[in-house]
Every structure is written in C-alpha cells, then in structure tokens.
Design a protein around this motif. Sequence first.
Motif, PDB file in Angstrom:
ATOM      1  N   THR A 136       0.865  -1.193   0.000  1.00 14.95           N
ATOM      2  CA  THR A 136       0.000   0.000   0.000  1.00 14.95           C
ATOM      3  C   THR A 136       0.898   1.238   0.000  1.00 14.95           C
ATOM      4  O   THR A 136       2.105   1.138   0.270  1.00 14.95           O
ATOM      5  CB  THR A 136      -0.884   0.073   1.276  1.00 14.95           C
ATOM      6  OG1 THR A 136      -0.028   0.285   2.399  1.00 14.95           O
ATOM      7  CG2 THR A 136      -1.697  -1.196   1.496  1.00 14.95           C
ATOM      8  N   GLY A 137       0.284   2.384  -0.249  1.00 13.85           N
ATOM      9  CA  GLY A 137       1.047   3.631  -0.129  1.00 13.85           C
ATOM     10  C   GLY A 137       1.575   3.797   1.291  1.00 13.85           C
ATOM     11  O   GLY A 137       2.732   4.196   1.492  1.00 13.85           O
ATOM     12  N   ILE A 190       5.524   4.446   2.920  1.00 12.80           N
ATOM     13  CA  ILE A 190       5.973   5.502   3.849  1.00 12.80           C
ATOM     14  C   ILE A 190       6.495   4.859   5.135  1.00 12.80           C
ATOM     15  O   ILE A 190       7.523   5.271   5.695  1.00 12.80           O
ATOM     16  CB  ILE A 190       4.831   6.498   4.152  1.00 12.80           C
ATOM     17  CG1 ILE A 190       4.308   7.127   2.858  1.00 12.80           C
ATOM     18  CG2 ILE A 190       5.315   7.597   5.109  1.00 12.80           C
ATOM     19  CD1 ILE A 190       3.127   8.071   3.034  1.00 12.80           C
ATOM     20  N   THR A 231      -0.998   9.474   6.665  1.00 16.53           N
ATOM     21  CA  THR A 231       0.431   9.756   6.884  1.00 16.53           C
ATOM     22  C   THR A 231       0.599  10.466   8.230  1.00 16.53           C
ATOM     23  O   THR A 231       1.492  10.116   9.020  1.00 16.53           O
ATOM     24  CB  THR A 231       0.975  10.637   5.739  1.00 16.53           C
ATOM     25  OG1 THR A 231       0.607  10.045   4.494  1.00 16.53           O
ATOM     26  CG2 THR A 231       2.474  10.779   5.816  1.00 16.53           C
ATOM     27  N   GLU A 244       4.429  16.861   0.561  1.00 16.76           N
ATOM     28  CA  GLU A 244       3.427  16.390  -0.399  1.00 16.76           C
ATOM     29  C   GLU A 244       3.155  17.613  -1.252  1.00 16.76           C
ATOM     30  O   GLU A 244       2.891  18.678  -0.693  1.00 16.76           O
ATOM     31  CB  GLU A 244       2.126  16.107   0.358  1.00 16.76           C
ATOM     32  CG  GLU A 244       1.585  14.722   0.380  1.00 16.76           C
ATOM     33  CD  GLU A 244       0.315  14.631   1.211  1.00 16.76           C
ATOM     34  OE1 GLU A 244       0.275  13.806   2.114  1.00 16.76           O
ATOM     35  OE2 GLU A 244      -0.639  15.400   0.975  1.00 16.76           O
ATOM     36  N   ASN A 292      -2.692  17.164   0.089  1.00 22.20           N
ATOM     37  CA  ASN A 292      -4.008  16.547   0.216  1.00 22.20           C
ATOM     38  C   ASN A 292      -4.618  17.007   1.545  1.00 22.20           C
ATOM     39  O   ASN A 292      -4.074  16.683   2.592  1.00 22.20           O
ATOM     40  CB  ASN A 292      -3.811  15.020   0.206  1.00 22.20           C
ATOM     41  CG  ASN A 292      -5.093  14.245   0.272  1.00 22.20           C
ATOM     42  OD1 ASN A 292      -6.171  14.801   0.343  1.00 22.20           O
ATOM     43  ND2 ASN A 292      -4.979  12.922   0.261  1.00 22.20           N
ATOM     44  N   ASP A 327       5.942  13.104  -1.626  1.00 21.11           N
ATOM     45  CA  ASP A 327       4.780  12.285  -2.015  1.00 21.11           C
ATOM     46  C   ASP A 327       4.205  12.920  -3.280  1.00 21.11           C
ATOM     47  O   ASP A 327       3.642  14.013  -3.251  1.00 21.11           O
ATOM     48  CB  ASP A 327       3.771  12.287  -0.850  1.00 21.11           C
ATOM     49  CG  ASP A 327       2.559  11.407  -1.115  1.00 21.11           C
ATOM     50  OD1 ASP A 327       2.225  11.210  -2.294  1.00 21.11           O
ATOM     51  OD2 ASP A 327       1.935  10.967  -0.133  1.00 21.11           O
ATOM     52  N   MET A 347       7.685   9.288  -3.556  1.00 19.59           N
ATOM     53  CA  MET A 347       6.752   8.248  -3.087  1.00 19.59           C
ATOM     54  C   MET A 347       5.429   8.380  -3.835  1.00 19.59           C
ATOM     55  O   MET A 347       5.024   9.492  -4.212  1.00 19.59           O
ATOM     56  CB  MET A 347       6.549   8.435  -1.576  1.00 19.59           C
ATOM     57  CG  MET A 347       5.532   7.532  -0.924  1.00 19.59           C
ATOM     58  SD  MET A 347       3.927   8.343  -0.850  1.00 19.59           S
ATOM     59  CE  MET A 347       2.850   6.924  -0.725  1.00 19.59           C
ATOM     60  N   LYS A 370      -3.735   5.236  -6.718  1.00 26.79           N
ATOM     61  CA  LYS A 370      -4.453   6.370  -7.294  1.00 26.79           C
ATOM     62  C   LYS A 370      -4.230   6.429  -8.813  1.00 26.79           C
ATOM     63  O   LYS A 370      -4.612   5.530  -9.521  1.00 26.79           O
ATOM     64  CB  LYS A 370      -4.026   7.638  -6.567  1.00 26.79           C
ATOM     65  CG  LYS A 370      -4.098   7.514  -5.029  1.00 26.79           C
ATOM     66  CD  LYS A 370      -5.497   7.247  -4.575  1.00 26.79           C
ATOM     67  CE  LYS A 370      -5.757   7.073  -3.099  1.00 26.79           C
ATOM     68  NZ  LYS A 370      -4.826   6.562  -2.192  1.00 26.79           N
ATOM     69  N   VAL A 390      -4.722  -1.558  -4.471  1.00 26.56           N
ATOM     70  CA  VAL A 390      -4.099  -0.718  -3.442  1.00 26.56           C
ATOM     71  C   VAL A 390      -2.608  -1.043  -3.462  1.00 26.56           C
ATOM     72  O   VAL A 390      -2.228  -2.220  -3.375  1.00 26.56           O
ATOM     73  CB  VAL A 390      -4.697  -1.009  -2.043  1.00 26.56           C
ATOM     74  CG1 VAL A 390      -4.061  -0.128  -0.981  1.00 26.56           C
ATOM     75  CG2 VAL A 390      -6.202  -0.811  -2.055  1.00 26.56           C
ATOM     76  N   MET A 391      -1.764  -0.030  -3.617  1.00 26.25           N
ATOM     77  CA  MET A 391      -0.315  -0.278  -3.723  1.00 26.25           C
ATOM     78  C   MET A 391       0.480   1.007  -3.480  1.00 26.25           C
ATOM     79  O   MET A 391      -0.074   2.108  -3.619  1.00 26.25           O
ATOM     80  CB  MET A 391       0.029  -0.817  -5.122  1.00 26.25           C
ATOM     81  CG  MET A 391       1.411  -1.467  -5.198  1.00 26.25           C
ATOM     82  SD  MET A 391       1.919  -1.861  -6.881  1.00 26.25           S
ATOM     83  CE  MET A 391       0.867  -3.231  -7.253  1.00 26.25           C
ATOM     84  N   SER A 439     -10.598   7.917  -1.568  1.00 29.02           N
ATOM     85  CA  SER A 439      -9.654   7.655  -2.659  1.00 29.02           C
ATOM     86  C   SER A 439      -9.819   8.638  -3.817  1.00 29.02           C
ATOM     87  O   SER A 439     -10.659   9.566  -3.759  1.00 29.02           O
ATOM     88  CB  SER A 439      -9.719   6.208  -3.153  1.00 29.02           C
ATOM     89  OG  SER A 439      -8.490   5.866  -3.773  1.00 29.02           O
ATOM     90  N   LEU A 440      -9.024   8.467  -4.828  1.00 22.94           N
ATOM     91  CA  LEU A 440      -8.907   9.424  -5.931  1.00 22.94           C
ATOM     92  C   LEU A 440      -8.107   8.775  -7.053  1.00 22.94           C
ATOM     93  O   LEU A 440      -7.544   7.707  -6.886  1.00 22.94           O
ATOM     94  CB  LEU A 440      -8.180  10.688  -5.438  1.00 22.94           C
ATOM     95  CG  LEU A 440      -6.760  10.456  -4.886  1.00 22.94           C
ATOM     96  CD1 LEU A 440      -5.706  11.092  -5.776  1.00 22.94           C
ATOM     97  CD2 LEU A 440      -6.629  11.029  -3.492  1.00 22.94           C
ATOM     98  N   ARG A 494     -13.924  17.687  -1.473  1.00 27.38           N
ATOM     99  CA  ARG A 494     -12.797  17.378  -2.373  1.00 27.38           C
ATOM    100  C   ARG A 494     -13.292  16.577  -3.567  1.00 27.38           C
ATOM    101  O   ARG A 494     -14.050  15.626  -3.414  1.00 27.38           O
ATOM    102  CB  ARG A 494     -11.738  16.571  -1.607  1.00 27.38           C
ATOM    103  CG  ARG A 494     -10.418  16.450  -2.347  1.00 27.38           C
ATOM    104  CD  ARG A 494      -9.486  15.468  -1.671  1.00 27.38           C
ATOM    105  NE  ARG A 494      -9.915  14.093  -1.883  1.00 27.38           N
ATOM    106  CZ  ARG A 494      -9.271  13.022  -1.416  1.00 27.38           C
ATOM    107  NH1 ARG A 494      -8.172  13.181  -0.695  1.00 27.38           N
ATOM    108  NH2 ARG A 494      -9.710  11.811  -1.655  1.00 27.38           N
TER     109      ARG A 494
HETATM  110  O1  P1T Z   1      -4.113   4.326   0.534  1.00 26.35           O
HETATM  111  P1  P1T Z   1      -2.641   4.026   0.305  1.00 26.35           P
HETATM  112  O2  P1T Z   1      -2.342   3.395  -0.994  1.00 26.35           O
HETATM  113  O3  P1T Z   1      -2.020   3.320   1.463  1.00 26.35           O
HETATM  114  O4  P1T Z   1      -1.913   5.464   0.174  1.00 26.35           O
HETATM  115  C1  P1T Z   1      -1.863   6.387   1.222  1.00 26.35           C
HETATM  116  C2  P1T Z   1      -1.745   7.782   0.685  1.00 26.35           C
HETATM  117  C3  P1T Z   1      -0.506   8.417   0.661  1.00 26.35           C
HETATM  118  N1  P1T Z   1      -0.338   9.653   0.158  1.00 26.35           N
HETATM  119  C4  P1T Z   1      -1.375  10.332  -0.356  1.00 26.35           C
HETATM  120  C5  P1T Z   1      -1.155  11.710  -0.906  1.00 26.35           C
HETATM  121  C6  P1T Z   1      -2.650   9.778  -0.370  1.00 26.35           C
HETATM  122  O5  P1T Z   1      -3.652  10.484  -0.911  1.00 26.35           O
HETATM  123  C7  P1T Z   1      -2.850   8.468   0.166  1.00 26.35           C
HETATM  124  C8  P1T Z   1      -4.204   7.837   0.217  1.00 26.35           C
HETATM  125  N2  P1T Z   1      -5.243   8.760   0.104  1.00 26.35           N
HETATM  126  C9  P1T Z   1      -6.588   8.492   0.134  1.00 26.35           C
HETATM  127  C10 P1T Z   1      -7.083   7.254   0.304  1.00 26.35           C
HETATM  128  C11 P1T Z   1      -7.464   9.652  -0.065  1.00 26.35           C
HETATM  129  O6  P1T Z   1      -8.652   9.493  -0.366  1.00 26.35           O
HETATM  130  O7  P1T Z   1      -6.955  10.768   0.086  1.00 26.35           O
END
Ligand code: P1T
Length: 382
Positions: A73-74, A78, A101, A141, A145, A170, A190, A195, A204-205, A324-325, A359
């Motif tokens: 996942t993201g 991190i 985060t 970032e 966000n 990010d 990152m 997304k 999800v990654m 999500s987005l 958003r």
């Molecule tokens: O959801 P994941 O893949 O673990 O990523 C986390 C993440 C990290 N950085 C940013 C800028 C992000 O927007 C996200 C995940 N964000 C959402 C799920 C959202 O709706 O903003």
Amino acid sequence: MRFATKAIHAGVEPDPATGAIMTPIYQTSTYVQKAPGDHKGYEYSRTHNPTRTALQKALAALENGKHGLCFATGMASIDTLVKLLKPGDEVVSTDDLYGGTYRLFTKVYAGFGIKFTFVDMSDPRNVEAALTPNTRLIWAETPTNPLLKIIDIAALAALAKKHGCWLGVDNTFATPYFQNPLDLGADIVMHSVTKYLAGHSDVVMGALVVNDDALAERLAFLQNSSGATPGPQDCFLVLRGLKTLHLRMQRHGENGAAVATWLAKHPKVDRVFWPGLPGHVNHAVAARQMRGFGGMISFTLKGDRMADATRVLSGCKVFALAESLGGVESLLGHPASMTHASIPREERLRIGLADTLIRLSVGVEDVQDLIDDLDQALASLG
Ligand code: P1T
C-alpha cells in the motif's frame, strides 16, 4: 525515451520463456534452485518476483530515477521509509498532508522516539526555521491533500542538501506525468500507486523511487525485512494501468481545469483550491515545477453550512461519494469525516481545512456531464 513511450514500454520485456508481449503474472511464492544458491535471480517472492520487477523498473523510468520499490500500500511505502530513521531523529513535514500519513507519524512512530514537526511548507522559510541538528528527513506532499498547497521542491532540495538530510516527496496527486521531484533535487519520491498510476480503483499499492544506490539498497533490505510487498496480480494490473497514464492524465488535467474554472464562477461557491487558478497561493511555483495542474480540486460553499455541504456530497449522481482518488471515474469526498478524520479537529481548522471542505477527484468522463452533475447538486441549495 519520452514519457508516452516509457509509459508503454519501460520495464517490460517480452517474456523470455514464451515471448509473451505482456508481462505474465508470475503467481508463485518460490523458485527452483539447481543446487543451493544456483538460481536465476529469484529465490522467494517476498524478496523478488518478475512481475514486480517489471513494474518497479517501469515506475523508476517514469520518475527518471534509478531504483523503484513497490509495496502493498502507499502507507507501507511511507512506513518502510520511516524505518530509515532511529529514535532521536526528527522529521519536518508539511502541515497539510494525507490523514493516514499524519496518523502513521503521530500515532505510531512518535511512540518510537522519532519527532515530527508540521509546518506550512508553502513558504520554504518555515521549513528552514524548523530544521534542527537532528532533522534527518523533510517530508513534503505537493500538491497537498486536500488543500492543494504547492511546495517549492527545488527550494526544499537546496535546504536538505545544505542541512545534510533527505527530502522525500509524495508525488501521488501530480504523478510523474506532471511533475518529477527527483529532477528537482529530491532524494526520494513516493506514490500511493492506488491512485492515478493504477488508475482504475481496483488496486491498493505504494512505491518509492530513488537515485542513490546505497539508499536503494537499504530500502530494498527494509522492503524484504518488513515484507509489505504487493502480489503479482496487482503488479500486473498496475503495469496495465500505466500504459494509458499519459492519456488519462491529459484528460484529468483538462477536465480539472474546466471544473475548477466553472466552480470559481459559481455564485454558491466560496473558495476553490486548484493550483492552475491564477489566484492560487504559489500558482507561479506550480507553473514552474509542474507540466499541468491535475484533476484534484477542493472547494467550500458560501455561508459555510455543514447542511449545504452534506447536500452537495449526497446529491451528486455522476461523482460517487467515496474515499480515494485518481481513478477514471469521478469521486467526491468530505476530508473532515473521511480521509482526514484522523487529524484532530483543532489541528484541521488551524491549517484551514474547514469542516465543510469538499474534495473532488475529477475523472475522465465527458466534462459536461460532470459540470451538469455539480450544477444540479448546487442548485438544490436554498
Ligand atoms: O491508501 P494508500 O495506498 O495506502 O496510500 C496512502 C496515501 C498516501 N499519500 C497520499 C497523498 C494519499 O492520498 C494516500 C491515500 N489517500 C486516500 C485514500 C485519499 O482518499 O486521500
């Protein structure tokens, strides 16, 4: 190679066993060895998997970096990055950032003795003032966000270099189509691959891309040791998504521009946050460091009433109300109760994240249908 060619070809070789033009899904946990240590570079799929290798190479190429690493996942990407640090180390982070985060930093790693300071990075002087001899990482970032603040990557890279710490960026909102942080001097880029990179809301990654060989080696060690790696099926889906990244991002950007401009003129809309609007704070920095402004937009309503925001959030028919987005379909969300609920309310209000902020992730549908949808939702307000 130029971007569109890289998006389609980078990292992808015809399969050596069969000539398959698309990277196969190597759905295997392990690999046969002829004799102990005598293998073809693959021993166990937490450490290496050919489908993941192709994706990691593709992502590195798109970010103009040498090394790519993918994670489950993201957040896992991190998390792995923060494991470069040790107790006593400090991180200076942007004050507007994804709620997950913020939660990882303040609710997990602060407990292990790492100190996090959050500043408005729109002005690099705030970052400089927050640096201490213990600062090991500047975490940005941009666009942020959910307020779409723009941070000057080159200015922060100069500070990081002078200070002897890393700059991590990010790049989820911009994607490598619009912005390449490594080219601007960042050490680590990152992505929530979930997304735009995956692009279809079915994976999800996460990913990290770096240039430095020693840093890449350390991150690969942590990736394997902690083990939050993605499976081959998901890697395949992202490889497939990447092939249209340039086409999708172009349309996300065009639709984003049309929707932001329309919202800015709407009598019921108060503020519109989109870096392409000339009045956006740091619009000039965005125009310098980005090749387009993307499809993420936030806005507030005149009168600032929660009941009105709720009506719009529930009243859209093409925009789906969801977290999500970055998928092809348009989504809208309410950061205060959804993506940023883990940030204490006082903290959200302090940085300007209103309870009523809406958003949008503007998708690649016909833009007139998107505008018509927002129009009917806004028309329902008294
Ligand atoms: O959801 P994941 O893949 O673990 O990523 C986390 C993440 C990290 N950085 C940013 C800028 C992000 O927007 C996200 C995940 N964000 C959402 C799920 C959202 O709706 O903003």
